[in-house]
Motif scaffolding. Structure first.
Motif, PDB file in Angstrom:
ATOM      1  N   GLY A 101       0.818  -1.206   0.000  1.00 57.24           N
ATOM      2  CA  GLY A 101       0.000   0.000   0.000  1.00 57.24           C
ATOM      3  C   GLY A 101       0.853   1.258   0.000  1.00 57.24           C
ATOM      4  N   SER A 127       2.415   1.631  -3.393  1.00 54.10           N
ATOM      5  CA  SER A 127       1.417   2.127  -4.347  1.00 54.10           C
ATOM      6  C   SER A 127       1.178   3.620  -4.158  1.00 54.10           C
ATOM      7  N   ALA A 173       1.498   6.512  -6.986  1.00 56.63           N
ATOM      8  CA  ALA A 173       0.423   7.449  -7.290  1.00 56.63           C
ATOM      9  C   ALA A 173       0.860   8.894  -7.075  1.00 56.63           C
ATOM     10  N   THR A 176      -6.878   8.024  -9.734  1.00 59.79           N
ATOM     11  CA  THR A 176      -5.574   7.815  -9.109  1.00 59.79           C
ATOM     12  C   THR A 176      -5.716   7.593  -7.611  1.00 59.79           C
ATOM     13  N   SER A 213      -7.147   4.166  -6.866  1.00 59.52           N
ATOM     14  CA  SER A 213      -6.201   3.046  -6.982  1.00 59.52           C
ATOM     15  C   SER A 213      -5.295   2.975  -5.763  1.00 59.52           C
ATOM     16  N   VAL A 214      -4.859   4.139  -5.241  1.00 63.39           N
ATOM     17  CA  VAL A 214      -4.026   4.157  -4.035  1.00 63.39           C
ATOM     18  C   VAL A 214      -4.818   3.619  -2.846  1.00 63.39           C
ATOM     19  N   THR A 215      -6.036   4.129  -2.678  1.00 57.26           N
ATOM     20  CA  THR A 215      -6.870   3.701  -1.555  1.00 57.26           C
ATOM     21  C   THR A 215      -7.189   2.211  -1.641  1.00 57.26           C
ATOM     22  N   GLY A 216      -7.533   1.743  -2.855  1.00 64.36           N
ATOM     23  CA  GLY A 216      -7.841   0.332  -3.024  1.00 64.36           C
ATOM     24  C   GLY A 216      -6.657  -0.556  -2.718  1.00 64.36           C
ATOM     25  N   SER A 217      -5.473  -0.142  -3.182  1.00 70.22           N
ATOM     26  CA  SER A 217      -4.265  -0.921  -2.927  1.00 70.22           C
ATOM     27  C   SER A 217      -3.952  -0.969  -1.433  1.00 70.22           C
ATOM     28  N   GLY A 247      -6.781  -1.065  -7.703  1.00 61.70           N
ATOM     29  CA  GLY A 247      -5.972  -1.237  -6.504  1.00 61.70           C
ATOM     30  C   GLY A 247      -6.242  -2.552  -5.806  1.00 61.70           C
ATOM     31  N   CYS A 248      -7.509  -2.988  -5.810  1.00 70.08           N
ATOM     32  CA  CYS A 248      -7.876  -4.260  -5.173  1.00 70.08           C
ATOM     33  C   CYS A 248      -7.231  -5.461  -5.864  1.00 70.08           C
ATOM     34  N   SER A 276      -2.338  -4.865  -5.780  1.00 70.35           N
ATOM     35  CA  SER A 276      -1.623  -5.091  -4.524  1.00 70.35           C
ATOM     36  C   SER A 276      -1.676  -6.554  -4.078  1.00 70.35           C
TER      37      SER A 276
END
Length: 455
Positions: free
Chosen positions: A124, A127, A131, A297, A300-304, A359-360, A363
């Motif tokens: 995370g 990632s 981002a 963007t 994707s960071v939050t999901g990862s 992101g899910c 990662s």
């Protein structure tokens, strides 16, 4: 810290250059060669990624990462000093030769120092670094061009590279070193370059020509496939292959690679085509379109990050790959039928969910691959993942760009009316949804195996 700086270097380069392209062409001339400033780096960094991974397995992560940073910084200096466009393109090749190892080896080092279950948390943060570079890259590039010179998009890599070199040199001294003298499969390394370079060149030529039947692209594909056959024969015959084919006999590794490649096809294509949709269909300015991309963007960071925390807490990765692929499929279909640009709120929600879906998947798949293979093959396994992620991205941009061109009469040009562009983009997102559905099918076939702990 050294790993995050190395990742930041490789990620920043992909975004900071784009905003300076017109200024570079204005100073150096050679507008016809302009696309190769980006393509030269992409091709060189992609084809060397698996080679760096294998060399780091054989010689150790630290020395190979230090060499990679050094080559990247040297290429940056050459690019800043380039007197003309051919010299700049050559310097970008040098940069790419170094950049191929930055991201893959950094991820492999995480695999050396942390067990898979704890490793997911760190993904995370990595990632987030990626981002952050994507967000500030265009801003920095614009500031350099406006207030200093385009050369600073390359000079900035020297202090950052020096910091990455120093922190890597001191912080990674305790990493384990290979116990025996390695035997290098140089023929395999050469065949990787000879097979992948024509394939990437072919994809680039398809994008330039707007046709998969362009003669020069077909020649490149034929050469790439011929050398690929030779590569497979070579790697089956040598005791320590540069690309161990037994990795692909591991069903978890193979499915995870497939999920990663298909997801990358969708993500990279949408990063390019969603802003184009905003501009051609909704009439937004490039700045407005760029601002609306921030949601994807951040998603994707939050999901990862969230997926990494959840994998560490539960020890399971398969549910997140399935969730991410299902969400990506659903959001692509929503955009296909509803479209973008109707309201800021709707655009933000849909693109945020798209980012979360990517992101899910990314990662957890990194942890999945590292957990599925022998730790001695950790470098080449992660490098294969990065390689197929890059190849998938390039292929996805070419495929979906071609779909757009086929459904836009006269191609993409200024003055394309929204009534003509909207149906074309609807088809693009429908195809993207189909690719995401294939990723979902691969995720459903992914086998869940327990994540290794510190034992």
């Amino acid at each position: 810290m050294g790993l995050m700086l190395a990742l930041f270097l490789s990620s920043l380069d992909q975004t900071i250059v784009a905003t300076a392209l017109s200024s570079i062409a204005g100073d150096l001339g050679g507008w016809s060669l302009l696309p190769w400033i980006v393509s030269a780096y992409l091709i060189a960094s992609t084809v060397t990624t698996p080679i760096y991974g294998r060399l780091s397995d054989l010689y150790g992560r630290r020395p190979v990462l230090l060499v990679s940073v050094s080559i990247f910084v040297a290429g940056s200096a050459l690019a800043a000093l380039a007197p003309n466009m051919p010299a700049l393109i050559a310097a970008r090749v040098v940069q790419g030769l170094g950049g191929g190892g930055l991201r893959a080896i950094s991820l492999a080092v995480v695999g050396d120092i942390l067990p898979p279950r704890e490793r997911a948390k760190v993904q995370g943060y990595l990632s987030a670094t990626f981002a952050t570079a994507n967000i500030i890259g265009p801003l920095l590039g614009g500031l350099f061009v406006e207030y200093l010179s385009w050369t600073w998009i390359f000079w900035i890599n020297l202090p950052l590279g020096a910091a990455a070199f120093a922190t890597t040199y001191f912080q990674l001294r305790r990493l384990p070193k290979p116990g025996k003298r390695p035997r290098i499969d140089w023929a395999g390394a050469a065949l990787i370059l000879l097979s992948c370079t024509p394939l990437l060149l072919g994809i680039t030529l398809v994008q330039r020509a707007g046709s998969w039947l362009a003669p020069e692209a077909l020649v490149c594909f034929a050469l790439g496939l011929a050398f690929l056959v030779l590569l497979i024969l070579q790697e089956r015959a040598v005791p320590q292959p540069m690309l161990p084919l037994q990795l692909f006999r591991n069903p978890v590794f193979t499915m995870a690679i497939l999920v990663t490649g298909l997801t990358s096809m969708v993500m990279m294509a949408l990063v390019i085509l969603v802003p184009l949709d905003y501009q051609l269909v909704s009439g937004l300015t490039p700045k407005e379109a760029g601002l609306r991309m921030i949601a994807m963007t951040l998603g994707s960071v939050t999901g990862s990050f969230l997926a990494g925390q959840a994998v560490a807490a539960t020890g399971r990765y398969r549910p997140f790959a399935i969730l991410g692929a299902a969400m990506a499929t659903a959001m692509c279909l929503v955009i296909s039928f509803i479209g973008l640009g109707h309201s800021l709120l709707l655009d933000t929600v849909v693109t945020l969910l798209l980012g979360l879906s990517f992101g899910c998947q990314f990662s957890p798949m990194t942890v999945t691959i590292q957990n599925a293979v022998d730790p001695r093959d950790g470098g080449i396994a992660i490098s294969c993942m990065m390689f197929f992620r890059l190849m998938g991205g390039a292929f996805g941009v070419a495929v979906l760009s071609s779909v757009l061109l086929w459904h836009l009469p006269g191609g993409v040009a200024e003055g394309v009316p929204p009534l003509v562009a909207a149906p074309a983009f609807s088809v693009v997102f429908l195809v993207a949804g189909a690719i995401a559905a294939l990723s979902l099918a691969a995720a459903l076939l992914l086998k869940e195996i327990p994540l290794r702990g510190r034992t």
